[in-house]
Structures are given as C-alpha cells and as structure tokens.
Design a protein around this motif. Structure first.
Motif, short mmCIF file in Angstrom:
data_model
loop_
_atom_site.label_atom_id
_atom_site.label_comp_id
_atom_site.label_asym_id
_atom_site.label_seq_id
_atom_site.Cartn_x
_atom_site.Cartn_y
_atom_site.Cartn_z
N PRO A 224 0.80 -1.23 0.00
CA PRO A 224 0.00 0.00 0.00
C PRO A 224 0.84 1.28 0.00
O PRO A 224 0.43 2.28 -0.60
N LEU A 225 2.01 1.28 0.66
CA LEU A 225 2.88 2.45 0.59
C LEU A 225 3.37 2.67 -0.84
O LEU A 225 3.39 3.80 -1.34
N ALA A 226 3.75 1.59 -1.52
CA ALA A 226 4.22 1.71 -2.90
C ALA A 226 3.09 2.18 -3.82
O ALA A 226 3.30 3.02 -4.71
N LEU A 227 1.88 1.68 -3.60
CA LEU A 227 0.75 2.09 -4.43
C LEU A 227 0.36 3.54 -4.17
O LEU A 227 -0.01 4.27 -5.10
N ALA A 228 0.47 3.97 -2.92
CA ALA A 228 0.19 5.38 -2.62
C ALA A 228 1.19 6.29 -3.33
O ALA A 228 0.82 7.35 -3.85
N ALA A 229 2.46 5.88 -3.37
CA ALA A 229 3.47 6.68 -4.06
C ALA A 229 3.19 6.76 -5.55
O ALA A 229 3.57 7.74 -6.20
N GLU A 230 2.52 5.75 -6.10
CA GLU A 230 2.15 5.74 -7.52
C GLU A 230 0.85 6.49 -7.79
O GLU A 230 0.42 6.60 -8.94
N GLY A 231 0.20 6.94 -6.72
CA GLY A 231 -1.06 7.64 -6.90
C GLY A 231 -2.23 6.74 -7.22
O GLY A 231 -3.23 7.19 -7.79
N CYS A 232 -2.13 5.46 -6.84
CA CYS A 232 -3.20 4.51 -7.12
C CYS A 232 -4.32 4.70 -6.09
O CYS A 232 -4.12 4.46 -4.89
N ALA B 247 3.30 -2.94 -10.95
CA ALA B 247 4.38 -3.18 -11.91
C ALA B 247 5.22 -1.93 -12.13
O ALA B 247 6.43 -2.03 -12.40
N ARG B 248 4.61 -0.76 -12.02
CA ARG B 248 5.38 0.47 -12.16
C ARG B 248 6.19 0.76 -10.89
O ARG B 248 7.32 1.26 -10.97
N ALA B 249 5.63 0.44 -9.75
CA ALA B 249 6.29 0.78 -8.48
C ALA B 249 7.42 -0.18 -8.15
O ALA B 249 8.46 0.22 -7.61
N LEU B 250 7.23 -1.47 -8.46
CA LEU B 250 8.20 -2.51 -8.10
C LEU B 250 8.47 -3.32 -9.35
O LEU B 250 7.61 -4.10 -9.78
N PRO B 251 9.63 -3.15 -9.97
CA PRO B 251 9.87 -3.70 -11.31
C PRO B 251 9.61 -5.20 -11.41
O PRO B 251 9.99 -5.97 -10.54
N PRO B 252 8.95 -5.63 -12.50
CA PRO B 252 8.71 -7.05 -12.74
C PRO B 252 10.00 -7.78 -13.09
O PRO B 252 11.04 -7.18 -13.37
N VAL B 253 9.92 -9.11 -13.07
CA VAL B 253 11.04 -9.97 -13.47
C VAL B 253 10.52 -10.98 -14.49
O VAL B 253 9.31 -11.13 -14.67
N THR B 254 11.43 -11.64 -15.16
CA THR B 254 11.06 -12.66 -16.15
C THR B 254 11.30 -14.04 -15.57
O THR B 254 12.35 -14.32 -14.99
N LEU B 255 10.30 -14.91 -15.72
CA LEU B 255 10.42 -16.30 -15.29
C LEU B 255 10.81 -17.15 -16.49
O LEU B 255 10.05 -17.26 -17.46
N GLY B 256 11.99 -17.74 -16.44
CA GLY B 256 12.43 -18.65 -17.49
C GLY B 256 12.22 -20.09 -17.08
O GLY B 256 11.49 -20.40 -16.13
N ARG B 257 12.91 -20.99 -17.77
CA ARG B 257 12.69 -22.42 -17.53
C ARG B 257 12.92 -22.82 -16.08
O ARG B 257 12.06 -23.51 -15.49
N PRO B 258 14.04 -22.45 -15.44
CA PRO B 258 14.24 -22.91 -14.05
C PRO B 258 13.15 -22.43 -13.11
O PRO B 258 12.68 -23.18 -12.24
N GLN B 259 12.72 -21.17 -13.29
CA GLN B 259 11.71 -20.62 -12.39
C GLN B 259 10.35 -21.28 -12.61
O GLN B 259 9.62 -21.55 -11.65
N ILE B 260 10.00 -21.54 -13.86
CA ILE B 260 8.70 -22.17 -14.14
C ILE B 260 8.68 -23.60 -13.62
O ILE B 260 7.68 -24.04 -13.02
N GLU B 261 9.77 -24.31 -13.81
CA GLU B 261 9.82 -25.68 -13.28
C GLU B 261 9.76 -25.68 -11.76
O GLU B 261 9.10 -26.54 -11.15
#
Length: 481
Positions: free
Chosen positions: A194-202, A277-291
C-alpha cells in the motif's frame, strides 16, 4: 498519553515470573482464537519475546503489550509461531468486558487479577491511536506515521466484528487499525505494497496513515527490513463501502445479475496490477523458475493429500495441471512476466463504494505461507485465479447451487481485466488452470483445519479441476477476438 509519558522509561517487567503467571491461561485461551495458526496441535511451551507496559507503573487499568512465541509439535516437526497480544489487567472486570476475559492467574505478579483482551476496552484501545498520533517510542515499540498524515484525537474505538487471521479496530468512522496477530520479522507486504501504491497515486487502495513496529532486542533502531516486526497498520476507513463477499451474496439471494460488478472488479484489479508493476519492477520467469513453480505446487498438493484424506482420490488428476505447466517450462521456449501481486485476492478483500467503484485491501498474502514466499514476484494471473475461485465460493452458498452465476461472473471479471491490461487472463489457460488448482488445494487444507463444514466447497472445485486437461482448458480459454 503525553509525549513525555510515551518516551519515559518503563520499569522492566519481570519476564520469567510474568510468563509463568500467564502460561496456564494462554495454553487454553490461544487455541480458541480464530487467528491462532496452530490449531489441532497442542501447545507445550511459551517464550516471551518482548513485554512492554504501555502505561506508567501504578496505572489502572494496566495495558501490557506482549510478543509470545507458542511452541508446538506438528506432523512435520516442531513449530514456534510468535503472536501479538494486548492484555488488559484490572482487579475486577465490569460486566461489559466479561466476554473479553482471558482468566485470573493463580501465581506470579498478576495473581488474582482479571486478565483480558485489551482491544475490547475502549479506554485502552484509545491509547494505541494516541501513540500513533504522537509517534511514540515505548520500550520495544515504535509508532510511526506518514509525514503529512493527520490523526484526529478522541475517536471512539470499536472492534470490527469480522475476525480472520488478524484483528481490527475502527476509530469513529474515520480510521481502521489492522493488528497482525501472528507476526514475522521482515518487510510486511500489507505495509510495503500500500505504501508503494500510494506513491504511484493509485486510488484503488487506502493509503497507510500510520503503523507500529517492535524491535525485539528493545534497543535500537533496527529498520523495518532488518528484523523488526510489523505489528499494525492504520488506514482510512470506508464506512459506506460494502465488502465484495456480502455484495455478491446479496445479489445471489435476490436473483440479480452480478456481471457488471464483476467486470468493474476486473478493471480495478488490472489497475492495481499496473501500478504495482510500475512501483516494483517485474522480473522474467524462465525455464528454471517455471519448473520450480510447478514443483512447489506439486509438493503442496502432496502435503495436503497427506493431511486431508478426502483429497487423495483426486491427487493424480490435479497433478496434471502442474505437469502441464512444467512441460511448458521445460521446452525452453516460453517465459512469463512476474511481479508483486495481492497474493490472496478474493471477494472479501474488496470493497465496493456507493459509486460502484472497487477498492482492494489486505495485501498480506496467504497467512499460512512464509513471509519471504508471499513477497516473491508472481504472474499476475495468480490473483485472477484467486478471484475466480471466490466467485465459485459465493455461488456455492446459494441453494440451489448457481453455476451459471459463477460462470458469468468469472467471464465478466476476465473481460473487465482485459479492457485495462490489454490481455485476457484466459489467454494463458495452462497457467490459469495451474494457479486455480493450487488455490483450491490451499482452500482444502484451510477448511479442513479451520472450517470443516466448508470443506465440500473446495472439494467440489477439486473434483472439477481433476478432470482431463483438455475439457478444462476448453472451459477457460478466452473467446476469439
């Protein structure tokens, strides 16, 4: 509570004697509380993590803030969960506080006194709001607030009637203080997000006004992420808003269409996901993470099947959902984006205002899961799957069961989500099925432990989800544009 009083040294409580005095009462009282996580397993010991007296010595009544670790043994081994207790002490309880009684210690420094749940005592509950307003520091406790936040004084407190894994105090019709009962060290998502969302003006999430923490070492200035325990968060209260669960059940009872509301809730969910997604950058899930994701789901299934025999006939069929996800990861050609999400999204975590707009609350994630796991980036479809399960839960409360209502709401929610996000969650049928299956397995374990009468609800979903994958994927696939 004056500022001088909030910062004054307190006479240290005699911890061994205090714990010995309270332990016989807590051994009986704690397991009866809805928020106690260790139901079904006996408590064989306690450790006092911290004890702070929030009023000067000699005050009447007394207010003790305790962090108590309950030691138990479960089928998987020993456990020790830390709980936050606010304990009032009076020579005798007035009749209005009789239901809050914990007991009368027979030995120790509290011998013969009435020990009770302090949240039900307005005089003591007011002290928490005053401490937040004053940014008090008392013993191990630190009370903080946002720089420009205004916290009115003299707001009458009351305990919110619906108790889940936490407790909530409403002050007037202006503020609500959520108190975490089972507390863990580290950054708590119900404050962080909620702190991160408030900073984004959500505007879809009530912003934190204040919060309080404990430094178990009683010393110092350990920052929140370095081991302090987040104990409570104060946010604006929305008195005219109705929770989504009650709103949906009312619609069902009246035989009304709920698709417009479901679509609007889908749009609100997508807005919150976009802001996260704007407040806390996303990451990519590849093969090891999906498995690893699929493997974790399969392990939870195995653990739950061992604990709940009613799940065992469906385990083989349910596992096909996770196997299909693992195969997508294994081919090495598919990746997904993961981000911070709500983590436990359902109708009860949503509030609908008089204008028809939705707000999302309670970002702590599934309380039974470790805090580190709750803070991991996840595909946004995890929240979608949770809401789809919630529509099914609501439909199952209606007699006769209303599958058409649930199906229509599920479709409208996904379509509303797509209008904001640009992508329909049903376009990821394998991932959506895996997450919905994982959620249903979690529900089976939760209901078996806490609400056995509700166990048929997730078991009905389990029976559906255990069907061959082809039939299920046809059901949830998005319509062609």
């Amino acid at each position: 509570m004056s500022e001088a009083a909030t910062r004054a040294d307190r006479t240290p409580l005699a911890r061994p004697e205090l714990l010995a005095s309270l332990a016989p009462l807590l051994r009986t009282w704690l397991p009866r509380q809805r928020w106690f996580a260790g139901k079904g397993h006996p408590v064989h010991g306690f450790t006092l993590v911290s004890a702070t007296e929030l009023l000067p010595p000699g005050s009447a009544p007394r207010l003790l803030h305790l962090l108590v670790r309950a030691e138990q043994t479960s089928p998987t081994g020993p456990t020790a969960d830390c709980y936050q207790l606010l304990v009032g002490v009076r020579p005798a309880l007035p009749p209005r506080l009789a239901p809050a009684l914990i007991g009368r210690p027979e030995t120790g420094p509290l011998r013969g006194a009435a020990v009770y749940e302090a949240l039900y005592d307005p005089r003591l509950a007011e002290l928490l709001l005053e401490a937040l307003r004053m940014r008090a520091r008392v013993g191990a406790l630190r009370f903080e607030r946002t720089p420009r936040a205004e916290i009115p004084s003299a707001l009458v407190p009351r305990v919110l009637g619906v108790e889940q894994s936490n407790s909530s105090l409403v002050y007037g019709d202006a503020l609500i203080l959520k108190l975490f009962r089972r507390v863990l060290p580290g950054t708590h998502p119900d404050l962080e997000l909620p702190l991160a969302l408030a900073a984004e003006g959500c505007g879809r999430v009530p912003p934190p006004v204040a919060w309080f923490l404990a430094d178990p070492d009683e010393g110092g200035a350990a920052p929140q992420q370095d081991g302090a325990l987040v104990l409570g968060v104060l946010q604006p209260f929305l008195p005219e808003a109705r929770d989504g669960w009650g709103t949906a059940l009312g619609s069902l009872a009246r035989g009304e269409d709920f698709t417009a509301e479901a679509s609007a809730l889908g749009r609100a969910t997508a807005e919150v996901h976009g802001a996260l997604a704007r407040a806390l950058p996303p990451v990519t899930l590849g093969r090891p993470q999906i498995e690893a994701l699929a493997r974790g789901m399969a392990e939870r299934l195995d653990d739950t099947a061992r604990a709940v025999p009613a799940l065992r006939p469906y385990a083989r069929g349910l596992r096909t959902s996770f196997d299909a996800l693992a195969r997508l990861g294994a081919d090495g050609e598919r990746t997904w984006t993961a981000q911070r999400v709500h983590g436990d999204l359902h109708l009860g975590q949503c509030l609908r205002g008089p204008d028809g707009e939705w707000s999302l609350i309670d970002f702590e994630g599934e309380p039974a899961r470790p805090l580190t796991e709750r803070r991991l980036p996840q595909p946004a479809v995890r929240d979608v799957a949770g809401m789809l399960r919630s529509f099914d839960y609501a439909a199952r409360q209606h007699r006769p069961w209303s599958p058409d209502w649930s199906d229509a709401c599920r479709a409208a929610y996904c379509a509303g989500y797509a209008r904001v996000s640009g992508r329909d969650p049903r376009q990821e049928p394998v991932l959506l099925r895996a997450y919905e299956t994982d959620k249903a397995v979690y529900e089976v374990l939760y209901e078996a432990r806490h609400r056995p009468d509700w166990l048929p609800v997730p078991l009905a979903a389990v029976q559906r989800l255990a069907r061959p994958a082809g039939a299920l994927l046809h059901e949830i696939r998005a319509p062609e544009p």
